[in-house]
Design a protein around this motif. Sequence first.
Motif, short mmCIF file in Angstrom:
data_model
loop_
_atom_site.label_atom_id
_atom_site.label_comp_id
_atom_site.label_asym_id
_atom_site.label_seq_id
_atom_site.Cartn_x
_atom_site.Cartn_y
_atom_site.Cartn_z
N UNK A 10 0.82 -1.20 0.00
CA UNK A 10 0.00 0.00 0.00
C UNK A 10 0.85 1.24 0.00
N UNK A 11 0.19 2.36 0.23
CA UNK A 11 0.88 3.64 0.29
C UNK A 11 1.06 4.04 1.74
N UNK A 12 2.30 4.42 2.09
CA UNK A 12 2.60 4.89 3.44
C UNK A 12 3.49 6.11 3.34
N UNK A 13 3.58 6.80 4.43
CA UNK A 13 4.46 7.98 4.50
C UNK A 13 5.83 7.59 5.04
N UNK A 14 6.85 8.37 4.73
CA UNK A 14 8.19 8.07 5.26
C UNK A 14 8.17 7.96 6.78
N UNK A 15 8.86 6.94 7.28
CA UNK A 15 8.89 6.68 8.71
C UNK A 15 7.86 5.70 9.20
N UNK A 16 6.87 5.42 8.35
CA UNK A 16 5.82 4.48 8.73
C UNK A 16 6.31 3.03 8.65
N UNK A 17 5.47 2.14 9.16
CA UNK A 17 5.73 0.70 9.11
C UNK A 17 4.67 0.02 8.26
N UNK A 18 5.02 -1.15 7.77
CA UNK A 18 4.10 -1.94 6.96
C UNK A 18 4.49 -3.40 7.12
N UNK A 84 10.35 2.06 9.62
CA UNK A 84 11.08 3.27 9.22
C UNK A 84 11.26 3.31 7.70
N UNK A 85 10.17 3.13 7.01
CA UNK A 85 10.22 3.09 5.56
C UNK A 85 10.62 4.45 4.99
N UNK A 86 11.32 4.42 3.88
CA UNK A 86 11.71 5.64 3.19
C UNK A 86 11.38 5.50 1.71
N UNK A 87 11.40 6.58 0.96
CA UNK A 87 10.98 6.52 -0.45
C UNK A 87 11.79 5.52 -1.28
N UNK A 88 13.03 5.24 -0.87
CA UNK A 88 13.85 4.28 -1.62
C UNK A 88 13.34 2.84 -1.46
N UNK A 89 12.44 2.64 -0.52
CA UNK A 89 11.84 1.32 -0.34
C UNK A 89 10.65 1.09 -1.29
N UNK A 90 10.27 2.11 -2.03
CA UNK A 90 9.17 1.98 -2.97
C UNK A 90 9.52 0.96 -4.05
N UNK A 91 8.67 -0.05 -4.19
CA UNK A 91 8.94 -1.13 -5.13
C UNK A 91 7.75 -2.09 -5.12
N UNK A 92 7.77 -3.01 -6.06
CA UNK A 92 6.88 -4.17 -5.99
C UNK A 92 7.63 -5.24 -5.22
N UNK A 93 7.00 -5.75 -4.19
CA UNK A 93 7.62 -6.76 -3.34
C UNK A 93 7.06 -8.14 -3.70
#
Length: 124
Positions: A10-18, A84-93
């Motif tokens: 999904x969509x999260x903001x920087x610093x969030x967890x998923x 602690x997600x950051x924009x560089x973690x954006x990807x298809x997992x």
Amino acid sequence: QVQVVESGGGWVQPGDSLRLSCTASGHTFSDYTMGWFRQVPGEERKFVAQINYLGGKVYYGGAGDRFTISRLNDKNTLYLQMNRLNPEDTAVYYCAAGPKTIGLLSRSSDFTAWGQGTQVTVSS
């Protein structure tokens, strides 16, 4: 042959967890080495983490500082907790299943079954 299906992106903001989940069916889940990979457009699929049938874990680089891979064999489910997600973690997992081994499986070709992927977007 095992089949795997990812969920939880999904969509999260920087610093969030998923937390991503991967549910397996069709074979004895506990026999498999399970892995998480991620891919951004125009790049190769990259290894994130692996957990073997004994619960031994391997992470790529510093991924283990923020990510935790785990499995619940009685639920046939693999997880990836991402903090602690950051924009560089954006990807298809992608979730992947590989052969039963205590060795390191970090190449895409090491794994024999793949899910369809789940999109993770980190953006403010």
